[in-house]
Scaffold this motif. Structure first.
Motif, PDB file in Angstrom:
ATOM      1  N   VAL A   1      29.133  39.163  50.949  1.00 41.03           N
ATOM      2  CA  VAL A   1      29.959  38.522  51.983  1.00 41.03           C
ATOM      3  C   VAL A   1      31.429  38.473  51.568  1.00 41.03           C
ATOM      4  CG1 VAL A   1      30.330  36.380  53.288  1.00 41.03           C
ATOM      5  CG2 VAL A   1      28.005  37.183  52.838  1.00 41.03           C
ATOM      6  N   LEU A   2      31.686  38.476  50.266  1.00 36.42           N
ATOM      7  CA  LEU A   2      33.061  38.403  49.771  1.00 36.42           C
ATOM      8  C   LEU A   2      33.787  39.747  49.823  1.00 36.42           C
ATOM      9  CD1 LEU A   2      32.643  36.031  46.680  1.00 36.42           C
ATOM     10  CD2 LEU A   2      33.198  35.437  49.036  1.00 36.42           C
ATOM     11  N   ASN A   3      33.059  40.815  50.154  1.00 31.86           N
ATOM     12  CA  ASN A   3      33.703  42.131  50.282  1.00 31.86           C
ATOM     13  C   ASN A   3      34.889  42.055  51.237  1.00 31.86           C
ATOM     14  OD1 ASN A   3      31.601  43.073  48.729  1.00 31.86           O
ATOM     15  ND2 ASN A   3      30.580  44.170  50.390  1.00 31.86           N
ATOM     16  N   GLY A   4      35.984  42.654  50.867  1.00 34.35           N
ATOM     17  CA  GLY A   4      37.102  42.785  51.793  1.00 34.35           C
ATOM     18  C   GLY A   4      38.129  41.680  51.738  1.00 34.35           C
ATOM     19  N   LEU A   5      37.894  40.623  50.943  1.00 34.62           N
ATOM     20  CA  LEU A   5      38.881  39.555  50.817  1.00 34.62           C
ATOM     21  C   LEU A   5      39.978  39.968  49.834  1.00 34.62           C
ATOM     22  CD1 LEU A   5      36.625  36.354  50.624  1.00 34.62           C
ATOM     23  CD2 LEU A   5      37.915  37.208  52.590  1.00 34.62           C
ATOM     24  N   ASN A   6      41.208  39.597  50.134  1.00 34.67           N
ATOM     25  CA  ASN A   6      42.324  39.922  49.235  1.00 34.67           C
ATOM     26  C   ASN A   6      42.250  39.126  47.942  1.00 34.67           C
ATOM     27  OD1 ASN A   6      43.498  41.780  51.015  1.00 34.67           O
ATOM     28  ND2 ASN A   6      44.524  40.136  52.141  1.00 34.67           N
ATOM     29  N   TYR A   7      41.762  37.890  48.072  1.00 37.79           N
ATOM     30  CA  TYR A   7      41.634  37.031  46.895  1.00 37.79           C
ATOM     31  C   TYR A   7      40.427  36.114  47.075  1.00 37.79           C
ATOM     32  CZ  TYR A   7      43.558  33.294  49.792  1.00 37.79           C
ATOM     33  OH  TYR A   7      43.751  32.374  50.795  1.00 37.79           O
ATOM     34  N   ILE A   8      39.944  35.596  45.958  1.00 38.59           N
ATOM     35  CA  ILE A   8      38.806  34.675  45.948  1.00 38.59           C
ATOM     36  C   ILE A   8      39.146  33.551  44.976  1.00 38.59           C
ATOM     37  CG2 ILE A   8      36.331  34.429  45.504  1.00 38.59           C
ATOM     38  CD1 ILE A   8      36.257  37.579  45.814  1.00 38.59           C
ATOM     39  N   LYS A   9      38.811  32.331  45.350  1.00 37.23           N
ATOM     40  CA  LYS A   9      39.136  31.188  44.491  1.00 37.23           C
ATOM     41  C   LYS A   9      37.861  30.492  44.013  1.00 37.23           C
ATOM     42  CE  LYS A   9      42.509  28.623  46.251  1.00 37.23           C
ATOM     43  NZ  LYS A   9      43.325  27.978  47.320  1.00 37.23           N
ATOM     44  N   ILE A  10      37.943  29.935  42.808  1.00 37.99           N
ATOM     45  CA  ILE A  10      36.852  29.140  42.243  1.00 37.99           C
ATOM     46  C   ILE A  10      37.427  27.811  41.774  1.00 37.99           C
ATOM     47  CG2 ILE A  10      35.149  28.933  40.393  1.00 37.99           C
ATOM     48  CD1 ILE A  10      34.850  31.883  40.304  1.00 37.99           C
ATOM     49  N   CYS A  11      36.794  26.728  42.182  1.00 38.87           N
ATOM     50  CA  CYS A  11      37.217  25.406  41.717  1.00 38.87           C
ATOM     51  C   CYS A  11      36.707  25.174  40.300  1.00 38.87           C
ATOM     52  CB  CYS A  11      36.697  24.316  42.646  1.00 38.87           C
ATOM     53  SG  CYS A  11      37.051  22.637  42.080  1.00 38.87           S
ATOM     54  N   ILE A  12      37.634  24.846  39.379  1.00 38.25           N
ATOM     55  CA  ILE A  12      37.254  24.633  37.976  1.00 38.25           C
ATOM     56  C   ILE A  12      37.494  23.190  37.518  1.00 38.25           C
ATOM     57  CG2 ILE A  12      37.541  27.034  37.290  1.00 38.25           C
ATOM     58  CD1 ILE A  12      40.334  26.262  36.216  1.00 38.25           C
ATOM     59  N   LYS A  13      38.256  22.413  38.322  1.00 36.86           N
ATOM     60  CA  LYS A  13      38.513  21.000  38.008  1.00 36.86           C
ATOM     61  C   LYS A  13      38.850  20.258  39.290  1.00 36.86           C
ATOM     62  CE  LYS A  13      40.439  21.452  33.299  1.00 36.86           C
ATOM     63  NZ  LYS A  13      41.659  21.257  32.466  1.00 36.86           N
ATOM     64  N   TYR A  14      38.690  18.925  39.234  1.00 42.89           N
ATOM     65  CA  TYR A  14      39.161  18.069  40.310  1.00 42.89           C
ATOM     66  C   TYR A  14      40.390  17.294  39.822  1.00 42.89           C
ATOM     67  CZ  TYR A  14      34.408  18.554  42.309  1.00 42.89           C
ATOM     68  OH  TYR A  14      33.218  19.020  42.809  1.00 42.89           O
ATOM     69  N   GLU A  15      41.221  16.924  40.767  1.00 45.76           N
ATOM     70  CA  GLU A  15      42.303  15.983  40.474  1.00 45.76           C
ATOM     71  C   GLU A  15      42.089  14.749  41.342  1.00 45.76           C
ATOM     72  OE1 GLU A  15      46.652  15.993  41.879  1.00 45.76           O
ATOM     73  OE2 GLU A  15      46.722  17.087  39.966  1.00 45.76           O
ATOM     74  N   ILE A  16      41.849  13.607  40.690  1.00 40.71           N
ATOM     75  CA  ILE A  16      41.579  12.359  41.399  1.00 40.71           C
ATOM     76  C   ILE A  16      42.591  11.312  40.925  1.00 40.71           C
ATOM     77  CG2 ILE A  16      39.872  10.569  41.907  1.00 40.71           C
ATOM     78  CD1 ILE A  16      37.680  12.583  41.188  1.00 40.71           C
ATOM     79  N   ASP A  17      43.367  10.773  41.858  1.00 38.66           N
ATOM     80  CA  ASP A  17      44.402   9.776  41.522  1.00 38.66           C
ATOM     81  C   ASP A  17      45.322  10.267  40.414  1.00 38.66           C
ATOM     82  OD1 ASP A  17      43.389   8.000  43.423  1.00 38.66           O
ATOM     83  OD2 ASP A  17      41.977   7.121  41.990  1.00 38.66           O
TER      84      ASP A  17
ATOM     85  N   TYR B   1      42.090  25.314  41.240  1.00 38.68           N
ATOM     86  CA  TYR B   1      41.400  26.593  41.395  1.00 38.68           C
ATOM     87  C   TYR B   1      41.867  27.635  40.384  1.00 38.68           C
ATOM     88  CZ  TYR B   1      39.810  25.053  46.041  1.00 38.68           C
ATOM     89  OH  TYR B   1      39.221  24.388  47.083  1.00 38.68           O
ATOM     90  N   LYS B   2      40.950  28.565  40.095  1.00 34.74           N
ATOM     91  CA  LYS B   2      41.302  29.805  39.429  1.00 34.74           C
ATOM     92  C   LYS B   2      41.193  30.895  40.491  1.00 34.74           C
ATOM     93  CE  LYS B   2      40.235  32.881  35.543  1.00 34.74           C
ATOM     94  NZ  LYS B   2      41.635  32.955  35.080  1.00 34.74           N
ATOM     95  N   LYS B   3      42.224  31.714  40.588  1.00 28.47           N
ATOM     96  CA  LYS B   3      42.294  32.724  41.633  1.00 28.47           C
ATOM     97  C   LYS B   3      41.935  34.108  41.080  1.00 28.47           C
ATOM     98  CE  LYS B   3      45.372  33.788  45.526  1.00 28.47           C
ATOM     99  NZ  LYS B   3      46.709  33.503  46.111  1.00 28.47           N
ATOM    100  N   PHE B   4      41.129  34.824  41.848  1.00 30.22           N
ATOM    101  CA  PHE B   4      40.698  36.167  41.456  1.00 30.22           C
ATOM    102  C   PHE B   4      41.112  37.171  42.522  1.00 30.22           C
ATOM    103  CE2 PHE B   4      37.953  33.311  39.228  1.00 30.22           C
ATOM    104  CZ  PHE B   4      37.633  33.934  38.037  1.00 30.22           C
ATOM    105  N   LYS B   5      41.418  38.380  42.098  1.00 22.79           N
ATOM    106  CA  LYS B   5      41.645  39.461  43.036  1.00 22.79           C
ATOM    107  C   LYS B   5      40.318  39.864  43.664  1.00 22.79           C
ATOM    108  CE  LYS B   5      45.701  41.523  40.792  1.00 22.79           C
ATOM    109  NZ  LYS B   5      46.238  42.742  40.134  1.00 22.79           N
ATOM    110  N   GLY B   6      40.358  40.167  44.950  1.00 20.83           N
ATOM    111  CA  GLY B   6      39.140  40.584  45.634  1.00 20.83           C
ATOM    112  C   GLY B   6      38.852  42.065  45.428  1.00 20.83           C
ATOM    113  N   TRP B   7      37.865  42.552  46.146  1.00 23.66           N
ATOM    114  CA  TRP B   7      37.530  43.975  46.085  1.00 23.66           C
ATOM    115  C   TRP B   7      37.248  44.461  47.509  1.00 23.66           C
ATOM    116  CZ3 TRP B   7      34.658  39.959  44.167  1.00 23.66           C
ATOM    117  CH2 TRP B   7      33.454  39.680  44.819  1.00 23.66           C
ATOM    118  N   ASN B   8      37.728  45.605  47.819  1.00 24.49           N
ATOM    119  CA  ASN B   8      37.558  46.156  49.165  1.00 24.49           C
ATOM    120  C   ASN B   8      36.581  47.317  49.114  1.00 24.49           C
ATOM    121  OD1 ASN B   8      37.879  46.513  51.870  1.00 24.49           O
ATOM    122  ND2 ASN B   8      39.796  47.647  51.718  1.00 24.49           N
ATOM    123  N   GLN B   9      35.329  46.986  48.796  1.00 22.56           N
ATOM    124  CA  GLN B   9      34.295  48.017  48.638  1.00 22.56           C
ATOM    125  C   GLN B   9      32.960  47.448  49.067  1.00 22.56           C
ATOM    126  OE1 GLN B   9      34.013  49.649  44.661  1.00 22.56           O
ATOM    127  NE2 GLN B   9      31.964  50.445  45.016  1.00 22.56           N
TER     128      GLN B   9
END
Length: 437
Positions: free
Chosen positions: A334-350, A370-378
């Protein structure tokens, strides 16, 4: 042979049904241990689509015994319809059995579910109105009616009468709704009893015999970890234990009876209904892309699912609670074709960075880091080997493994049964069988 458990690690809809079906080929039993027909497990085999609500996902294999376990709540009318539907599609339904200890969903449970949601108004939970919660409430209140009561009509009638008298007071006094008839419901449910009685068994006895004979058993739940009644995002949760701990409660097996716990995650995240969702995507265009490409509509309710980025803080928490040994990832395609993809690695609370999933998550405003990743168009749907995946795709997967500290043993790249990549083949075949799946 090992007994394995499959549990979803997010808010459901991770594709547990497909994974259970895929792994059922080398199983003797598939047992569902909690929930009711408030969830749907989808299976796609060539041009056939099966959506299972009560019946375990191993039913497509004729050699697999499927048991609706003691921890489940069962709507007999719905179950009979599901059996008829499967039979009409050419599926052998002779190996479907129901635990005597499972509780029966009654018409008043469905009405209570609906009326309570109406009464709550804007503060509604977002249930499926299938009567699941009220049935579990009666179970805990010790006034529930179980499948074994079908064999004792006089006892069944007495319990039903007592329940309806109580429920009619609630309908009339609190919800200002019409009362219901004992006689009509009794007559209808005795008809259900005749149809289902040959399938009702002492499941605990059956399962323990299977264990003693080293039968291969696969356990699946209806809902996922973050909907667990104790450890999910309460109160926007289900009414049973959807964790691996719930397997013991819902099937009657001690902890020593299990070998491996497989946690299923989607490559992004979704949620149906209300409740906190830290990584929810607000951008309509991106949400529509994920929703339409991933067919993110409820199998049971057809409601559009809320969509968001993968939340590794939540998944790491889920892995700890469930004692997960291996991860399984679904819907990577489903992630095929996205320019970028993000993953949450921490929360910021107050203003403070937090790297763990807190019990008061619904009471705080959370900013995700978030940590940002380059997507793939394949298009990756026809790839057979992990090594042939796009490099950005592999970077995404490897980061998840490193963060969680677990191997992603299987990757689903399409809805069809065999659209999978086994990442660690030697390990995979060692766990499941010498015969390749």
């Amino acid at each position: 042979m090992p007994s394995n458990v499959i549990v979803g690690l997010q808010w459901g809809d991770e594709g547990k049904g497909k994974i259970t079906d895929f792994l059922s080929k080398n199983s003797d039993y598939v047992i569902r241990y909690q929930g009711g027909n408030n969830s749907g497990h989808s299976i796609h085999i060539e041009n056939n689509y099966f959506i299972l609500h009560l019946i375990p996902s191993g039913i497509v294999y004729p050699n697999v015994k499927c048991i609706i376990g003691p921890g489940m709540v069962v709507d007999p009318k719905f179950l009979i319809k599901e059996l008829i539907n499967l039979k009409s599609m050419g599926i052998n339904v002779d190996n479907i059995f129901i635990a005597k200890r499972s509780h029966i969903i009654m018409p008043y449970h469905i009405l209570l579910d609906k009326y309570k949601e109406e009464y709550l108004g804007k503060n509604f939970i977002g249930t499926t109105n299938k009567g699941i919660g009220p049935a579990y409430e009666d179970k805990i209140s010790r006034i529930g009616i179980r499948m074994l009561d079908f064999f004792y009509p006089d006892i069944f009638y007495k319990k039903l009468k007592n329940n309806i008298e109580l429920k009619n007071i609630i309908f009339k006094k609190i919800y200002k709704k019409p009362t219901i008839s004992v006689e009509i419901i009794y007559k209808k449910y005795m008809e259900y009893a005749k149809i289902l009685s040959s399938r009702i068994i002492d499941a605990v006895y059956e399962i323990h015999i299977a264990l003693n004979k080293n039968k291969r058993i696969l356990f699946e739940g209806a809902q996922a970890m973050l909907l667990d009644i104790d450890y999910g995002t309460y109160p926007f949760v289900t009414t049973s234990s959807s964790t691996t701990g719930g397997v013991c409660v819902g099937s009657g097996i001690p902890p020593v009876g299990f070998d491996n716990f497989f946690g299923v995650i989607k490559s992004y995240c979704t949620r149906v209904g209300n409740g906190p969702f830290p990584t929810e995507i607000i951008k309509t265009k991106l949400v529509n892309y994920l929703r339409n490409k991933g067919n993110e509509y409820g199998s049971t309710t057809k409601r559009p699912r809320r969509c968001g980025w993968l939340d590794l803080v939540a998944i790491k928490y889920s892995c700890k609670i469930n004692g997960i040994n291996y991860l399984i990832m679904t819907k990577l395609d489903v992630l095929n074709g996205l320019n970028y993809i993000k993953i949450c690695i921490k929360y910021e609370i107050d203003g403070l960075e937090v790297n763990y999933f807190t019990p008061d998550i619904g009471n705080n405003k959370i900013n995700c880091i978030y940590k940002k990743f380059k997507g793939w168009n394949q298009n990756i749907c026809d790839i057979k080997e992990y090594e042939n995946l796009p490099i950005n795709c592999k970077k995404y997967i490897n980061f998840i493994e490193e963060y969680i500290g677990l191997k992603i043993i299987l990757i689903s790249i399409g809805s069809e049964r065999n659209k999978n990549i086994i990442k660690y083949k030697h390990l995979f075949y060692k766990i499941f069988s010498s015969e390749k799946i």
